[in-house]
Design an enzyme around this catalytic site. Structure first.
Site, PDB file in Angstrom:
ATOM      1  N   TYR A 115       9.833   6.953  27.619  1.00 15.95           N
ATOM      2  CA  TYR A 115       8.811   6.221  26.868  1.00 15.95           C
ATOM      3  C   TYR A 115       8.831   4.769  27.316  1.00 15.95           C
ATOM      4  O   TYR A 115       9.867   4.240  27.732  1.00 15.95           O
ATOM      5  CB  TYR A 115       9.075   6.335  25.361  1.00 15.95           C
ATOM      6  CG  TYR A 115       8.023   5.679  24.506  1.00 15.95           C
ATOM      7  CD1 TYR A 115       6.671   6.003  24.668  1.00 15.95           C
ATOM      8  CD2 TYR A 115       8.348   4.722  23.547  1.00 15.95           C
ATOM      9  CE1 TYR A 115       5.696   5.396  23.906  1.00 15.95           C
ATOM     10  CE2 TYR A 115       7.383   4.116  22.779  1.00 15.95           C
ATOM     11  CZ  TYR A 115       6.057   4.453  22.969  1.00 15.95           C
ATOM     12  OH  TYR A 115       5.085   3.846  22.209  1.00 15.95           O
TER      13      TYR A 115
ATOM     14  N   SER B 146       6.269  20.548  20.174  1.00 20.22           N
ATOM     15  CA  SER B 146       7.185  20.044  21.193  1.00 20.22           C
ATOM     16  C   SER B 146       6.529  20.055  22.573  1.00 20.22           C
ATOM     17  O   SER B 146       5.865  21.026  22.947  1.00 20.22           O
ATOM     18  CB  SER B 146       8.445  20.898  21.262  1.00 20.22           C
ATOM     19  OG  SER B 146       9.068  21.037  20.009  1.00 20.22           O
TER      20      SER B 146
ATOM     21  N   TYR C 159      11.035   1.262  17.514  1.00 19.97           N
ATOM     22  CA  TYR C 159      11.602   2.293  18.381  1.00 19.97           C
ATOM     23  C   TYR C 159      13.122   2.238  18.416  1.00 19.97           C
ATOM     24  O   TYR C 159      13.786   3.178  18.829  1.00 19.97           O
ATOM     25  CB  TYR C 159      11.013   2.191  19.791  1.00 19.97           C
ATOM     26  CG  TYR C 159      11.087   3.503  20.540  1.00 19.97           C
ATOM     27  CD1 TYR C 159      10.357   4.607  20.120  1.00 19.97           C
ATOM     28  CD2 TYR C 159      11.896   3.646  21.663  1.00 19.97           C
ATOM     29  CE1 TYR C 159      10.418   5.815  20.790  1.00 19.97           C
ATOM     30  CE2 TYR C 159      11.958   4.853  22.347  1.00 19.97           C
ATOM     31  CZ  TYR C 159      11.220   5.928  21.903  1.00 19.97           C
ATOM     32  OH  TYR C 159      11.289   7.139  22.563  1.00 19.97           O
TER      33      TYR C 159
ATOM     34  N   ILE D  18      15.029  15.977  25.387  1.00 20.86           N
ATOM     35  CA  ILE D  18      16.029  15.836  24.330  1.00 20.86           C
ATOM     36  C   ILE D  18      16.079  14.377  23.889  1.00 20.86           C
ATOM     37  O   ILE D  18      16.179  13.480  24.727  1.00 20.86           O
ATOM     38  CB  ILE D  18      17.429  16.248  24.832  1.00 20.86           C
ATOM     39  CG1 ILE D  18      17.410  17.691  25.362  1.00 20.86           C
ATOM     40  CG2 ILE D  18      18.470  16.091  23.731  1.00 20.86           C
ATOM     41  CD1 ILE D  18      18.681  18.070  26.104  1.00 20.86           C
TER      42      ILE D  18
END
Length: 293
Positions: free
Chosen positions: A150, A21, A160, A95
């Site tokens: 992103y 992470s 995606y 998150i």
């Protein structure tokens, strides 16, 4: 190497699940740079990962909380301030989750109930975190809030899915809340648009391995790792970036500024030549059969 970038600072980190992470790497590096941190994640995620173990390693507390629940966030902020003995200096929002991606639903066949969950978990939770923190006056002046984004928020990347919509909303929230928080409390709000990274959440994206390979070939500096991202995020928590706010900052080895790289073009040309050769061979076989050869 430590630079004491965050000496005396305190922060709250969402999303550390395991050592893959980005949030995990941020937490470890923040402590190395002199900060104190509080860790949070959902109770279920904590059971799946090692957040509690990380908290023990960093000599801090882990507070389970659902970032989509205002009630949970209020309790989290209260416990964080209680642990620190007052206000703190930074928040990391790391998150993201899409039920549509997990269930293999394509973008032209979305489950809209899943879509609402995607947006709530991956973007609206960012607004909730900041709204609760602001109402409780939890952050010191010149504090810093960072969320991970992103490039699919601006460009279409196959696979995606609805996470692209969530990241676009996330970046919009950063700008809108960044204005309010900056005007009132001198608190910066930014998003970091990271290279494709093989985190637990990222691994659910269709064709991630191919996406990472493509980005690696396109980026002049190559893909940024989770640790690279952590180091960059620390600069945004530090006093060195006091006048940086409401920005989406690309951390992707240059991918976001590229059209076509030499490495990618070479691979494309090789593939095209191979396809043309195969086509010509099949065509010649057809003509040989046609003319009885």
């Amino acid at each position: 190497m430590s630079y004491n970038l965050l000496k005396g600072k305190k922060g709250l980190i969402f999303g550390a699940l395991n050592d893959k992470s980005i949030a995990w790497q941020v937490a470890e590096r923040a402590v190395e740079e002199g900060a104190e941190v509080v860790l949070t994640n959902t109770a279920m995620a904590a059971r799946m990962g090692g957040t509690a173990e990380l908290a023990e390693k960093l000599n801090t507390i882990f507070v389970p909380a659902d970032a989509t629940s205002v009630e949970d966030l209020e309790r989290l902020i209260d416990k964080t301030m209680e642990h620190f003995g007052g206000k703190f200096d930074f928040i990391l929002h790391s998150i993201g989750m899409s039920p549509n991606v997990r269930k293999g639903r394509t973008y032209d066949d979305l489950d809209y109930g899943f879509l609402m969950k995607t947006l709530d978990i991956s973007a609206i939770s960012f607004h909730k975190v900041m709204q609760v923190a602001r109402k409780k006056d939890a952050l010191n002046e010149w504090g810093s809030i960072v969320a991970l984004s992103y490039i699919a928020a601006q460009r279409t990347l196959y696979g995606y899915n609805d996470m692209a919509d969530a990241k676009a909303l996330l970046e919009s929230i950063a700008r809108s809340f960044g204005y309010i928080y900056g005007r009132e409390k001198k608190i910066r709000v930014n998003t970091v648009s990271q290279s494709p990274t093989p985190t637990t959440a990222g691994s659910g994206v269709m064709g991630l391995d191919h996406l990472m390979d493509f980005a690696q070939r396109m980026s002049p500096l190559g893909n940024a790792t989770a640790l690279d991202c952590a180091n960059y995020v620390l600069t945004l928590f530090s006093d060195l970036t006091r006048k940086v706010t409401m920005q989406n900052l690309f951390h992707d080895g240059g991918f976001s500024s590229m059209g076509m790289s030499r490495r990618a073009m070479k691979l494309y040309s090789q593939s095209l030549e191979k396809e043309l050769k195969e086509y010509e061979e099949k065509n010649m076989e057809f003509l040989d059969v046609k003319h009885g050869k």
